[in-house]
Enzyme design. Structure first.
Site, PDB file in Angstrom:
ATOM      1  N   MET A  30       0.853  -1.190   0.000  1.00  0.00           N
ATOM      2  CA  MET A  30       0.000   0.000   0.000  1.00  0.00           C
ATOM      3  C   MET A  30       0.891   1.244   0.000  1.00  0.00           C
ATOM      4  SD  MET A  30      -3.455  -0.941   1.966  1.00  0.00           S
ATOM      5  CE  MET A  30      -2.930  -0.697   3.639  1.00  0.00           C
ATOM      6  N   ASN A  32       4.163   3.878   0.858  1.00  0.00           N
ATOM      7  CA  ASN A  32       4.875   4.379   2.024  1.00  0.00           C
ATOM      8  C   ASN A  32       5.954   3.357   2.412  1.00  0.00           C
ATOM      9  OD1 ASN A  32       4.563   5.156   5.427  1.00  0.00           O
ATOM     10  ND2 ASN A  32       5.171   6.591   3.874  1.00  0.00           N
ATOM     11  N   LEU A  33       6.778   3.061   1.436  1.00  0.00           N
ATOM     12  CA  LEU A  33       7.685   1.913   1.532  1.00  0.00           C
ATOM     13  C   LEU A  33       8.801   2.131   2.552  1.00  0.00           C
ATOM     14  CD1 LEU A  33       7.929   1.051  -2.265  1.00  0.00           C
ATOM     15  CD2 LEU A  33       6.271   0.252  -0.563  1.00  0.00           C
ATOM     16  N   HIS A  34       9.192   1.057   3.195  1.00  0.00           N
ATOM     17  CA  HIS A  34      10.275   1.074   4.174  1.00  0.00           C
ATOM     18  C   HIS A  34      11.084  -0.201   4.010  1.00  0.00           C
ATOM     19  CE1 HIS A  34       7.624  -1.685   6.235  1.00  0.00           C
ATOM     20  NE2 HIS A  34       6.702  -0.753   6.360  1.00  0.00           N
ATOM     21  N   GLY A  36      11.060  -2.955   5.442  1.00  0.00           N
ATOM     22  CA  GLY A  36      10.256  -4.190   5.409  1.00  0.00           C
ATOM     23  C   GLY A  36       9.859  -4.522   3.972  1.00  0.00           C
ATOM     24  N   HIS A  37       9.367  -3.515   3.233  1.00  0.00           N
ATOM     25  CA  HIS A  37       8.955  -3.753   1.840  1.00  0.00           C
ATOM     26  C   HIS A  37      10.170  -4.075   0.966  1.00  0.00           C
ATOM     27  CE1 HIS A  37       5.727  -0.872   3.243  1.00  0.00           C
ATOM     28  NE2 HIS A  37       5.002  -1.884   2.805  1.00  0.00           N
ATOM     29  N   GLN A  61     -10.247  -2.426   2.509  1.00  0.00           N
ATOM     30  CA  GLN A  61      -9.769  -3.099   3.712  1.00  0.00           C
ATOM     31  C   GLN A  61      -9.700  -2.187   4.938  1.00  0.00           C
ATOM     32  OE1 GLN A  61      -5.886  -4.042   1.754  1.00  0.00           O
ATOM     33  NE2 GLN A  61      -5.057  -3.783   3.807  1.00  0.00           N
ATOM     34  N   ASP A 152       2.110  -9.291   9.399  1.00  0.00           N
ATOM     35  CA  ASP A 152       0.663  -9.491   9.286  1.00  0.00           C
ATOM     36  C   ASP A 152       0.406 -10.995   9.232  1.00  0.00           C
ATOM     37  OD1 ASP A 152      -0.219  -6.677   9.049  1.00  0.00           O
ATOM     38  OD2 ASP A 152       1.127  -6.739   7.331  1.00  0.00           O
ATOM     39  N   GLN A 155      -2.960 -12.272   8.077  1.00  0.00           N
ATOM     40  CA  GLN A 155      -3.138 -11.952   6.652  1.00  0.00           C
ATOM     41  C   GLN A 155      -2.477 -13.022   5.774  1.00  0.00           C
ATOM     42  OE1 GLN A 155      -2.817  -7.888   4.808  1.00  0.00           O
ATOM     43  NE2 GLN A 155      -0.779  -8.560   4.238  1.00  0.00           N
TER      44      GLN A 155
HETATM   45  O1  PAF Z   1      -0.137  -5.808   3.777  1.00  0.00           O
HETATM   46  C1  PAF Z   1      -0.538  -4.889   3.037  1.00  0.00           C
HETATM   47  O2  PAF Z   1       0.151  -3.884   2.807  1.00  0.00           O
HETATM   48  C2  PAF Z   1      -1.916  -5.000   2.404  1.00  0.00           C
HETATM   49  O3  PAF Z   1      -2.822  -5.614   3.258  1.00  0.00           O
HETATM   50  C3  PAF Z   1      -1.886  -5.697   1.026  1.00  0.00           C
HETATM   51  C4  PAF Z   1      -1.448  -7.141   1.152  1.00  0.00           C
HETATM   52  C5  PAF Z   1      -0.958  -4.945   0.089  1.00  0.00           C
HETATM   53  C6  PAF Z   1      -3.292  -5.692   0.422  1.00  0.00           C
HETATM   54  O4  PAF Z   1      -3.767  -4.401   0.234  1.00  0.00           O
END
Ligand code: PAF
Length: 284
Positions: A30, A32-34, A36-37, A61, A152, A155
């Protein structure tokens, strides 16, 4: 790095990769990368020839309108980081592209039990939104692999479940939590903490580690009291615990008397910001 805003454009890019017999890994985000991404991107690069990152703040969501409004959006910087990380393509659709009929008329993916238990019980509709958008992204990008962070935890379990149930061929790669040196798990929400809150935030992980040590050996019957004491300790540090649950690490069932591996799932407010974290523990 190719950038696509429309579904047809990302499909064309993906078809190009597939014509060259390249495998594809998707990293859904989503924005706002850091770190972790970026760790997910690195992992994706180990698995596939081409990496596609999606950046989409998914309105479906969010259970609180305020959270959707304040979610940090930093597209320009995100694209710079992804270019530096040698990502091959980025998909940045708008809500109108993803949900042309609006959210009310959208077909959705509902994962029974898992979507409505634990975090799902506290955030009605959240996991329906996650499952729906991830399923749509899988259909659009058709990745061989998709990488998700274990911060998550529920998730990841939910995504594995619907991938199995809907016979989706994408392989799910689970990536361990990335933490700051002080123990705080990387999260876009950390940027919303003020200075005082940011200095308190790592104590959540410290309490989680203490609890982990205690429940390694504790008889199951003693666990509820240990949990209550931990909630008190966390709240005394300045948090407001939303939930602290221990479940089987594989099934996410609260019945853990025979579980060797359990996971502690925690969510707590620091001011207005809700932080989540987890720890997998092997019981003796
Ligand atoms: O973990 C997230 O950033 C979100 O839940 C995802 C998996 C990108 C779905 O919108």
């Amino acid at each position: 790095m190719k950038i696509a805003r429309e579904i047809n454009d990302i499909r064309e890019i993906v078809v190009g990769f597939k014509h060259e017999n390249q495998t594809i890994a998707l990293v859904p985000t989503m924005g706002n990368l850091h770190l972790g991404h970026l760790t997910l991107v690195k992992e994706a690069q180990k698995h596939a020839d081409k990496v596609v990152v999606s950046i989409f703040v998914n309105p479906m969501q969010f259970d609180r309108a305020e959270d959707l409004k304040t979610y940090p959006r930093t597209l320009e910087n995100d694209l710079k980081l992804l270019e530096e990380a040698n990502v091959d393509a980025v998909f940045t659709p708008t809500p109108e592209v993803m949900y042309p009929q609006g959210l009310g008329l959208q077909t959705y993916v509902e994962v029974p039990d898992l979507a409505n238990s634990l975090e799902g019980a506290l955030r009605p509709g959240h996991f329906r939104g996650v499952a729906t958008v991830v399923c749509k992204l899988f259909n659009i990008v058709q990745p061989d692999y998709a990488c998700f962070g274990l911060k998550d935890y529920q998730q990841v379990a939910l995504i594995k479940e619907f991938v199995k149930d809907l016979n989706i061929q994408t392989k799910i790669v689970e990536v361990p939590i990335v933490r700051h040196e002080d123990g705080l798990a990387y999260s876009s929400r950390n940027n919303l903490l003020n200075q005082a809150e940011r200095s308190i935030a790592p104590r959540l992980h410290a309490e989680l580690m203490k609890l982990g040590e205690l429940i390694k050996q504790a008889p199951t019957a003693e666990i509820p009291n240990i949990i209550d004491a931990t909630i008190n300790a966390i709240d005394l540090k300045g948090f407001k615990t939303d939930d602290l649950t221990i479940v089987d690490a594989d099934t996410l069932s609260p019945e853990i008397s025979h579980s060797r591996r359990v996971v502690i799932l925690i969510s707590a407010y620091l001011g207005k910001i809700r932080l989540i974290d987890n720890l997998v523990v092997e019981r003796c």
